[in-house]
Design a protein around this motif. Structure first.
Motif, mmCIF file in Angstrom:
data_model
loop_
_atom_site.group_PDB
_atom_site.id
_atom_site.type_symbol
_atom_site.label_atom_id
_atom_site.label_comp_id
_atom_site.label_asym_id
_atom_site.label_seq_id
_atom_site.Cartn_x
_atom_site.Cartn_y
_atom_site.Cartn_z
ATOM 1 N N GLU A 170 -1.302 -2.139 -12.688
ATOM 2 C CA GLU A 170 -1.197 -1.894 -11.244
ATOM 3 C C GLU A 170 -1.287 -3.176 -10.420
ATOM 4 O O GLU A 170 -0.934 -3.182 -9.248
ATOM 5 C CB GLU A 170 -2.297 -0.920 -10.800
ATOM 6 C CG GLU A 170 -2.160 0.468 -11.406
ATOM 7 C CD GLU A 170 -3.230 1.419 -10.908
ATOM 8 O OE1 GLU A 170 -4.179 0.946 -10.251
ATOM 9 O OE2 GLU A 170 -3.114 2.622 -11.181
ATOM 10 N N ARG A 184 -7.545 -5.629 -3.372
ATOM 11 C CA ARG A 184 -8.416 -4.783 -2.571
ATOM 12 C C ARG A 184 -8.915 -5.502 -1.330
ATOM 13 O O ARG A 184 -9.198 -6.697 -1.350
ATOM 14 C CB ARG A 184 -9.655 -4.351 -3.368
ATOM 15 C CG ARG A 184 -9.408 -3.259 -4.367
ATOM 16 C CD ARG A 184 -10.686 -2.866 -5.062
ATOM 17 N NE ARG A 184 -10.400 -1.924 -6.137
ATOM 18 C CZ ARG A 184 -11.274 -1.542 -7.052
ATOM 19 N NH1 ARG A 184 -12.511 -2.014 -7.015
ATOM 20 N NH2 ARG A 184 -10.921 -0.688 -7.988
ATOM 21 N N HIS A 191 0.868 -1.184 0.000
ATOM 22 C CA HIS A 191 0.000 0.000 0.000
ATOM 23 C C HIS A 191 0.901 1.228 0.000
ATOM 24 O O HIS A 191 1.746 1.389 0.880
ATOM 25 C CB HIS A 191 -0.896 0.007 1.236
ATOM 26 C CG HIS A 191 -1.708 1.257 1.387
ATOM 27 N ND1 HIS A 191 -2.948 1.427 0.784
ATOM 28 C CD2 HIS A 191 -1.466 2.416 2.063
ATOM 29 C CE1 HIS A 191 -3.424 2.624 1.087
ATOM 30 N NE2 HIS A 191 -2.536 3.244 1.869
ATOM 31 N N GLU A 234 -3.684 -4.672 -8.924
ATOM 32 C CA GLU A 234 -4.286 -4.228 -7.660
ATOM 33 C C GLU A 234 -4.939 -5.374 -6.882
ATOM 34 O O GLU A 234 -5.585 -6.251 -7.457
ATOM 35 C CB GLU A 234 -5.322 -3.145 -7.948
ATOM 36 C CG GLU A 234 -5.975 -2.564 -6.709
ATOM 37 C CD GLU A 234 -7.026 -1.506 -7.031
ATOM 38 O OE1 GLU A 234 -7.820 -1.206 -6.127
ATOM 39 O OE2 GLU A 234 -7.042 -0.996 -8.173
ATOM 40 N N CYS A 279 -6.584 -0.181 -0.883
ATOM 41 C CA CYS A 279 -5.968 -0.710 -2.092
ATOM 42 C C CYS A 279 -4.490 -1.013 -1.895
ATOM 43 O O CYS A 279 -3.775 -0.278 -1.205
ATOM 44 C CB CYS A 279 -6.125 0.283 -3.233
ATOM 45 S SG CYS A 279 -7.838 0.712 -3.600
ATOM 46 N N HIS A 299 4.940 3.659 -10.606
ATOM 47 C CA HIS A 299 3.841 3.649 -9.645
ATOM 48 C C HIS A 299 4.097 4.641 -8.508
ATOM 49 O O HIS A 299 3.164 5.262 -7.987
ATOM 50 C CB HIS A 299 3.698 2.233 -9.092
ATOM 51 C CG HIS A 299 2.407 1.967 -8.405
ATOM 52 N ND1 HIS A 299 1.251 1.682 -9.093
ATOM 53 C CD2 HIS A 299 2.078 1.944 -7.085
ATOM 54 C CE1 HIS A 299 0.269 1.481 -8.232
ATOM 55 N NE2 HIS A 299 0.740 1.643 -7.000
ATOM 56 N N CYS A 312 -0.970 -3.004 -4.184
ATOM 57 C CA CYS A 312 -0.530 -3.480 -5.493
ATOM 58 C C CYS A 312 0.424 -4.653 -5.313
ATOM 59 O O CYS A 312 1.050 -4.814 -4.265
ATOM 60 C CB CYS A 312 0.117 -2.367 -6.314
ATOM 61 S SG CYS A 312 1.756 -1.887 -5.746
#
Length: 255
Positions: free
Chosen positions: A159, A163, A10, A161, A50, A62, A52
């Protein structure tokens, strides 16, 4: 070279944000999410945190977008806490179409209920499941506005990602999804309430990295850890934790 890691990270924009996360855990916040299928738009805000899954060797781009401070946590922790990788969907795909059709079916049912109370109401369990699904989707690419700048044709897929999206029970009465216009009109109120809910971790067991921007930040972070965790961490745990601090200057120059 691995294209994914054993940690999720994060990122945040200030040292103070990072230190507060170390001390108190992650505070939930609503995030605006746009999803497009052809000419249809789904625009809601969902409560989430969020992360990554990008190797440090590939993270330089990023950093500029999301911040030079971060905390990396082990994938085992992520699985235990119910996190999941985002489902990326291409705008023109049949899967995007299927999802939008389900959403339009729900919207149609709401409108019909207003004009005809005898209309059979869509099952509440199905509605909650649909919200859960929608809170984990993102377009493969699209326009991104960050730091006041718009980036066209940004590839969100890069990304990687993950979550954390809380369940209805974990939200303790807070909304699982808010139309963006409603959220924007009173976002401080919504975030104040949902921010009381924390995603916690064990500072000794779960952390893989503590990322700061500059060498000078390392000393500040060490002092903060020493002052705030001397009663809860053993000397050996403290030493191990201190070895996990790395600066983005090091990442940029050495990875």
């Amino acid at each position: 070279m691995a294209i994914s890691t054993n940690s999720i990270i994060h990122y945040t924009k200030s040292l103070d944000n990072l230190l507060q996360i170390l001390k108190n855990g992650f505070s939930l916040k609503y995030c605006k999410e746009d999803f497009f299928w052809k000419q249809k738009k789904l625009r809601y805000a969902y409560p989430m945190i969020c992360f990554c899954d990008i190797p440090l060797s590939e993270v330089k781009k990023h950093l500029d977008s999301y911040g030079h401070y971060g905390i990396g946590l082990k994938k085992d922790w992520a699985v235990k806490k119910g996190l999941n990788p985002v489902l990326y969907l291409e705008k023109e795909s049949s899967l995007s179409e299927t999802l939008m059709q389900q959403i339009m079916r729900f919207d149609k049912n709401k409108k019909e209920l207003k004009t005809n109370p005898n209309t059979p109401k869509i099952d509440e369990v199905w509605r909650q499941e649909l919200i859960t699904l929608c809170s984990h989707i993102k377009n493969y690419d699209g326009d991104l506005i960050i730091n006041g700048k718009e980036i066209n044709n940004y590839r969100f897929y890069d990304e990687r990602e993950w979550r954390y999206v809380p369940t209805k029970l974990e939200l303790k009465g807070n909304k699982r999804a808010i139309l963006q216009d409603i959220y924007i009109a009173d976002k401080e109120k919504y975030n104040k309430e949902v921010g009381k809910i924390k995603l916690e971790f064990d500072i000794a067991e779960d952390i893989s990295y503590i990322i700061v921007k500059e060498e000078n930040d390392i000393h500040k972070t060490l002092d903060f850890i020493s002052q705030n965790f001397k009663k809860t961490l053993s000397a050996s745990d403290m030493e191990i934790l201190m070895t996990k601090i790395i600066s983005t200057d090091q990442i940029i120059n050495d990875f």
